[in-house]
Design a protein around this motif. Structure first.
Motif, PDB file in Angstrom:
ATOM      1  N   VAL A 182       4.259  -1.600   3.268  1.00 30.22           N
ATOM      2  CA  VAL A 182       3.860  -0.206   3.087  1.00 30.22           C
ATOM      3  C   VAL A 182       5.018   0.582   2.489  1.00 30.22           C
ATOM      4  CG1 VAL A 182       3.288   1.950   4.288  1.00 30.22           C
ATOM      5  CG2 VAL A 182       2.127  -0.170   4.914  1.00 30.22           C
ATOM      6  N   VAL A 183       4.721   1.360   1.472  1.00 31.20           N
ATOM      7  CA  VAL A 183       5.666   2.354   0.943  1.00 31.20           C
ATOM      8  C   VAL A 183       5.025   3.707   1.180  1.00 31.20           C
ATOM      9  CG1 VAL A 183       6.839   3.251  -1.094  1.00 31.20           C
ATOM     10  CG2 VAL A 183       6.624   0.775  -0.770  1.00 31.20           C
ATOM     11  N   LEU A 184       5.513   4.407   2.184  1.00 35.06           N
ATOM     12  CA  LEU A 184       4.924   5.675   2.597  1.00 35.06           C
ATOM     13  C   LEU A 184       5.659   6.811   1.890  1.00 35.06           C
ATOM     14  CD1 LEU A 184       4.171   6.519   6.350  1.00 35.06           C
ATOM     15  CD2 LEU A 184       4.395   8.218   4.562  1.00 35.06           C
ATOM     16  N   THR A 185       4.944   7.536   1.020  1.00 35.55           N
ATOM     17  CA  THR A 185       5.563   8.631   0.277  1.00 35.55           C
ATOM     18  C   THR A 185       5.431   9.923   1.084  1.00 35.55           C
ATOM     19  OG1 THR A 185       3.521   9.044  -0.965  1.00 35.55           O
ATOM     20  CG2 THR A 185       5.088   7.520  -1.923  1.00 35.55           C
ATOM     21  N   MET A 188       1.844   0.271  11.858  1.00 33.06           N
ATOM     22  CA  MET A 188       0.432   0.157  12.214  1.00 33.06           C
ATOM     23  C   MET A 188      -0.410  -0.199  10.998  1.00 33.06           C
ATOM     24  SD  MET A 188      -2.178   2.918  13.983  1.00 33.06           S
ATOM     25  CE  MET A 188      -1.438   2.743  15.613  1.00 33.06           C
ATOM     26  N   LEU A 189      -0.114   0.399   9.861  1.00 37.76           N
ATOM     27  CA  LEU A 189      -0.880   0.106   8.654  1.00 37.76           C
ATOM     28  C   LEU A 189      -0.726  -1.357   8.256  1.00 37.76           C
ATOM     29  CD1 LEU A 189      -0.146   3.348   6.626  1.00 37.76           C
ATOM     30  CD2 LEU A 189      -2.379   2.616   7.465  1.00 37.76           C
ATOM     31  N   CYS A 190       0.478  -1.884   8.397  1.00 37.41           N
ATOM     32  CA  CYS A 190       0.694  -3.299   8.080  1.00 37.41           C
ATOM     33  C   CYS A 190      -0.074  -4.200   9.042  1.00 37.41           C
ATOM     34  CB  CYS A 190       2.187  -3.635   8.132  1.00 37.41           C
ATOM     35  SG  CYS A 190       3.073  -3.286   6.608  1.00 37.41           S
ATOM     36  N   MET A 210       0.862  -1.180   0.000  1.00 39.22           N
ATOM     37  CA  MET A 210       0.000   0.000   0.000  1.00 39.22           C
ATOM     38  C   MET A 210       0.897   1.227   0.000  1.00 39.22           C
ATOM     39  SD  MET A 210      -3.216   0.817   2.516  1.00 39.22           S
ATOM     40  CE  MET A 210      -2.246   0.887   4.016  1.00 39.22           C
ATOM     41  N   THR A 211       0.493   2.287  -0.724  1.00 38.25           N
ATOM     42  CA  THR A 211       1.355   3.463  -0.893  1.00 38.25           C
ATOM     43  C   THR A 211       0.672   4.738  -0.421  1.00 38.25           C
ATOM     44  OG1 THR A 211       0.592   3.867  -3.161  1.00 38.25           O
ATOM     45  CG2 THR A 211       2.476   2.382  -2.885  1.00 38.25           C
ATOM     46  N   PRO A 212       0.393   4.891   0.869  1.00 36.71           N
ATOM     47  CA  PRO A 212      -0.216   6.139   1.337  1.00 36.71           C
ATOM     48  C   PRO A 212       0.780   7.281   1.279  1.00 36.71           C
ATOM     49  CG  PRO A 212       0.449   4.808   3.205  1.00 36.71           C
ATOM     50  CD  PRO A 212       0.703   3.964   1.975  1.00 36.71           C
ATOM     51  N   ASN A 213       0.263   8.511   1.130  1.00 38.19           N
ATOM     52  CA  ASN A 213       1.144   9.662   1.286  1.00 38.19           C
ATOM     53  C   ASN A 213       1.139  10.082   2.760  1.00 38.19           C
ATOM     54  OD1 ASN A 213      -1.160  11.306   1.740  1.00 38.19           O
ATOM     55  ND2 ASN A 213      -1.328  11.789  -0.440  1.00 38.19           N
ATOM     56  N   ALA A 214       1.887  11.105   3.083  1.00 36.22           N
ATOM     57  CA  ALA A 214       2.057  11.498   4.483  1.00 36.22           C
ATOM     58  C   ALA A 214       0.724  11.854   5.141  1.00 36.22           C
ATOM     59  CB  ALA A 214       3.033  12.670   4.578  1.00 36.22           C
ATOM     60  N   LEU A 215      -0.125  12.610   4.424  1.00 36.15           N
ATOM     61  CA  LEU A 215      -1.405  13.015   4.990  1.00 36.15           C
ATOM     62  C   LEU A 215      -2.322  11.809   5.193  1.00 36.15           C
ATOM     63  CD1 LEU A 215      -3.409  15.144   5.918  1.00 36.15           C
ATOM     64  CD2 LEU A 215      -4.044  15.507   3.507  1.00 36.15           C
ATOM     65  N   GLU A 216      -2.373  10.926   4.211  1.00 35.42           N
ATOM     66  CA  GLU A 216      -3.219   9.739   4.319  1.00 35.42           C
ATOM     67  C   GLU A 216      -2.783   8.855   5.478  1.00 35.42           C
ATOM     68  OE1 GLU A 216      -4.121   9.632  -0.491  1.00 35.42           O
ATOM     69  OE2 GLU A 216      -2.510   8.427   0.391  1.00 35.42           O
ATOM     70  N   ALA A 217      -1.472   8.719   5.665  1.00 33.65           N
ATOM     71  CA  ALA A 217      -0.959   7.913   6.781  1.00 33.65           C
ATOM     72  C   ALA A 217      -1.293   8.561   8.117  1.00 33.65           C
ATOM     73  CB  ALA A 217       0.548   7.726   6.636  1.00 33.65           C
ATOM     74  N   LEU A 218      -1.197   9.879   8.179  1.00 36.14           N
ATOM     75  CA  LEU A 218      -1.552  10.605   9.409  1.00 36.14           C
ATOM     76  C   LEU A 218      -3.021  10.387   9.740  1.00 36.14           C
ATOM     77  CD1 LEU A 218      -1.110  12.723  11.665  1.00 36.14           C
ATOM     78  CD2 LEU A 218      -1.554  14.496   9.948  1.00 36.14           C
ATOM     79  N   GLN A 219      -3.889  10.515   8.748  1.00 35.65           N
ATOM     80  CA  GLN A 219      -5.325  10.352   8.974  1.00 35.65           C
ATOM     81  C   GLN A 219      -5.677   8.921   9.387  1.00 35.65           C
ATOM     82  OE1 GLN A 219      -6.698  11.681   5.137  1.00 35.65           O
ATOM     83  NE2 GLN A 219      -6.993  13.804   5.836  1.00 35.65           N
ATOM     84  N   ALA A 220      -4.955   7.951   8.855  1.00 33.16           N
ATOM     85  CA  ALA A 220      -5.261   6.557   9.140  1.00 33.16           C
ATOM     86  C   ALA A 220      -4.701   6.081  10.472  1.00 33.16           C
ATOM     87  CB  ALA A 220      -4.737   5.669   8.018  1.00 33.16           C
TER      88      ALA A 220
END
Length: 488
Positions: free
Chosen positions: A238-241, A228-230, A201-211
Motif C-alpha cells: 500500500v502507498v497511502l497518499t 489492514m488494507l494489505c 494500491m494507492t488510496p488517499n487519506a479519505l479512501e483509507a479512512l472509509q475502508a
C-alpha cells in the motif's frame, strides 16, 4: 528516503504500461472577474480562453507518456463529439495507444473547471454512471488480453464511473496473474478485497479512512490503515497518499518496505492539485515496470507529485522536470545529512525503529582521497545506514598539529555529505568519539584494519549492546599526510 537514489528516470523509457479505467475529458475555461452579476450575488467570469486535455484514466496515460513510457489506454467513451475529440486529436498529441470502446447512450464524462486569477471558481460535471453488461465487460477484458505481451505493468484507474466493475477487475487480475504482470490500483471502492492480488494500491487519506475506519492524519493511524488494507484486502503493498502529510508506504514482502515508512510531501508550492493522484500512479507504475522496489518507486512518485501540484490544470509531468526535481532534492538531502546532537540521535533511532542496522565510523577526513572512498563504500556495505563522525577543527589541531586541518569542519562536512555511501554526518569536539558512540548506540562499529578490535574506541560498548565491530582493509598508497607533503 532518497527519491531516485541510484536511478535515472531514463531507466524506464520505453516501458509499456496499460491503463484501464474511467476515461474523461477535462475542460478548463480561463477568464477574469471584474464585477458581480446584477442577477445574483455571483461573480461574472469574462472569457479569455479555454484548454482541453485528457482526464481521469486518460490523464494517467498522458503522464506515463510524458515521463517517457509507452501507454496503452483501455476504456469506454460515448458516441459524441467529446469522444471524437479524445480519439481524433488528444490521444495522438500525447502519444497514447488508444483501445477505447464506444457505447451509445452513455455520454463521455466531461469535467469543466472555471478559473480566474489562478483559482477554480466552479466545476461542472457532465457524467452518467456506466452500466457494464457482460458483453462490454468481455470486450474490455479482451482488449487487455490482446495488449498483454510486453507490458511492464497494468494500472486500474478507478474513478467510480462504472468501468471497473468487480467482475472486470477479477477478469483483469486473472489475465495479469497468468502473464506475470504486476497490477497497480488507484482505488475508489470501500471493499479493498475487490482488488485482491494487486501489487500495490494507492488510496488517499479519505479512501483509507472509509475502508478501514482509521484516522490517517496521524502516522500511527496511517500505518494501521495500510496494514489492514494489505491483510484484509489481499494486496501486496500500500502507498497511502496523505496530501500535505506526504505518503505512508507499507510493502511487507520487500526489505525496504517491511516496516511502514513515512515520507514528507515534496511539494514546495501548491497551485492546483487537479490530477496529482494521476501523476503519482503513473510514476509508480513506471517505477514498478522498471523493476524498482515499491518504496523507491513511491519516493519517485512523491517527487513527481510535487512537480504536478506546482502547475495549473490537469498537469502532466515530463521526465526532464522530474529529473530536475530529483537533482534539487539531492542537493537538499546532502545539506540535510549534516546533523548534530539530538537531531542525529533522533535520526539514528528512526532508522533502527525501521529495522535498519546503523553503522558508525569516524575520522578527520581532511583531504578525501580514493582510499577514503573505498573504505566508506566497504563500511556502507556492512550496514544499512552509515554515520560518519568528523573531528571538529579544534580536535584535529590537537591531534595533528597547528597546521591542520587543511579544510574547515564545514567544508569537510559538505564533502562527506556528498558521498553516496554516507547517510549522516555529525561532528565531535573531543579527542575520541566515545561519548558520541554512547549516545548514538550504533549497531555496527567500523574502523580501518590498521587497528586491532581491542584498540577500537567504543568497541566494548557496541558489543555489549549486541552489536559488532568490523575492520576494513586499508587501501595502500593513499595518505592525507603524503598528499600535503607533495603539495608543499
Amino acid at each position: 528516503m532518497q527519491a531516485g537514489k541510484g536511478f535515472d528516470v531514463g531507466g524506464w523509457r520505453g516501458r509499456r504500461v496499460l491503463v484501464l479505467g474511467d476515461v474523461m475529458l477535462d475542460r478548463f475555461v480561463y477568464g477574469h472577474v471584474e464585477r458581480i452579476s446584477p442577477e445574483g450575488p455571483i461573480p461574472v467570469l469574462r472569457f479569455d480562453n479555454e484548454k482541453l486535455m485528457l482526464g481521469g484514466a486518460a490523464n494517467v496515460a498522458r503522464n506515463i507518456a510524458s515521463l517517457g513510457g509507452v501507454p496503452v489506454l483501455v476504456g469506454v467513451l460515448g458516441e459524441d463529439a467529446e469522444a471524437d475529440l479524445i480519439t481524433g486529436t488528444l490521444l495522438g498529441e500525447d502519444g497514447i495507444e488508444g483501445r477505447l470502446l464506444r457505447h451509445g447512450g452513455h455520454p463521455t464524462t466531461v469535467k469543466t473547471r472555471f478559473v480566474a486569477a489562478g483559482q477554480q471558481m466552479l466545476r461542472l460535471d457532465v457524467e452518467k454512471m456506466l452500466v457494464l453488461d457482460a458483453g462490454l465487460r468481455d470486450r474490455l477484458a479482451g482488449q487487455v488480453e490482446e495488449a498483454i505481451e510486453g507490458l511492464g505493468a497494468i494500472v486500474l484507474s478507478d474513478y467510480a464511473k462504472g468501468v471497473l466493475s468487480p467482475e472486470l477487475v477479477s477478469a483483469v487480475m486473472a489475465i495479469a496473474a497468468r502473464h506475470g504482470v504486476p497490477v497497480v490500483v488507484d482505488p475508489k471502492r470501500v471493499d479493498a478485497s475487490v482488488y485482491r492480488g494487486a501489487r500495490v494500491m494507492t488510496p488517499n487519506a479519505l479512501e483509507a479512512l472509509q475502508a478501514t475506519g482509521f484516522d490517517t492524519s496521524t502516522d500511527e493511524g496511517a500505518e494501521a490503515a495500510a496494514r489492514m488494507l494489505c491483510e484484509k484486502g489481499g494486496v501486496q503493498s500500500v502507498v497511502l497518499t496523505r496530501g500535505a502529510q506526504g505518503m505512508t508506504i507499507y510493502a511487507p514482502g520487500e526489505e525496504e518496505g517491511s516496516v511502514p515508512v513515512h515520507i514528507p510531501t515534496a511539494a514546495s508550492e501548491v497551485f492546483d492539485v487537479s490530477g496529482a493522484g494521476d501523476t503519482v500512479i503513473a510514476t509508480l507504475s513506471l517505477g514498478i515496470a522498471a523493476g524498482l522496489p515499491i518504496a523507491r518507486a513511491a519516493a519517485l512518485a512523491n517527487a513527481a507529485a510535487g512537480v504536478a501540484v506546482a502547475k495549473l490544470g490537469t498537469a502532466a509531468v515530463h521526465a526532464s522536470e522530474l529529473q530536475r526535481a530529483l537533482f534539487d532534492r539531492s542537493v537538499s538531502d546532502q545539506e540535510n545529512k549534516v546533523l548534530g546532537g539530538d537531531d542525529a540521535i533522533a535520526q539514528v533511532r528512526r532508522w533502527q525503529a525501521e529495522g535498519r542496522s546503523v553503522g558508525f565510523t569516524n575520522g578527520c577526513f581532511d583531504l578525501v582521497h580514493p582510499g577514503h572512498i573505498a573504505i566508506l563504500q566497504k563500511a556502507r556495505a556492512a550496514c544499512d545506514r552509515l554515520v560518519v563522525a568528523l573531528n571538529t577543527d579544534a580536535s584535529v589541531k590537537r591531534l595533528k598539529g597547528p597546521s591542520r586541518p587543511v579544510q574547515t569542519e564545514t567544508a569537510r562536512a559538505i564533502v562527506m555529505a556528498s558521498i553516496g555511501a554516507v547517510d549522516l554526518v555529525t561532528l565531535f569536539d573531543e579527542d575520541t568519539p566515545i561519548d558520541l558512540i554512547e549516545a548514538l548506540r550504533p549497531d555496527v562499529l567500523i574502523k580501518g584494519a590498521d587497528y586491532r578490535i581491542d584498540q577500537v574506541v567504543g568497541a566494548d560498548i557496541v558489543r555489549q549492546q549486541g552489536g559488532r565491530v568490523v575492520l576494513i582493509p586499508i587501501e595502500e598508497g593513499h595518505s592525507t599526510t603524503s598528499i600535503i607533503a607533495r603539495a608543499g
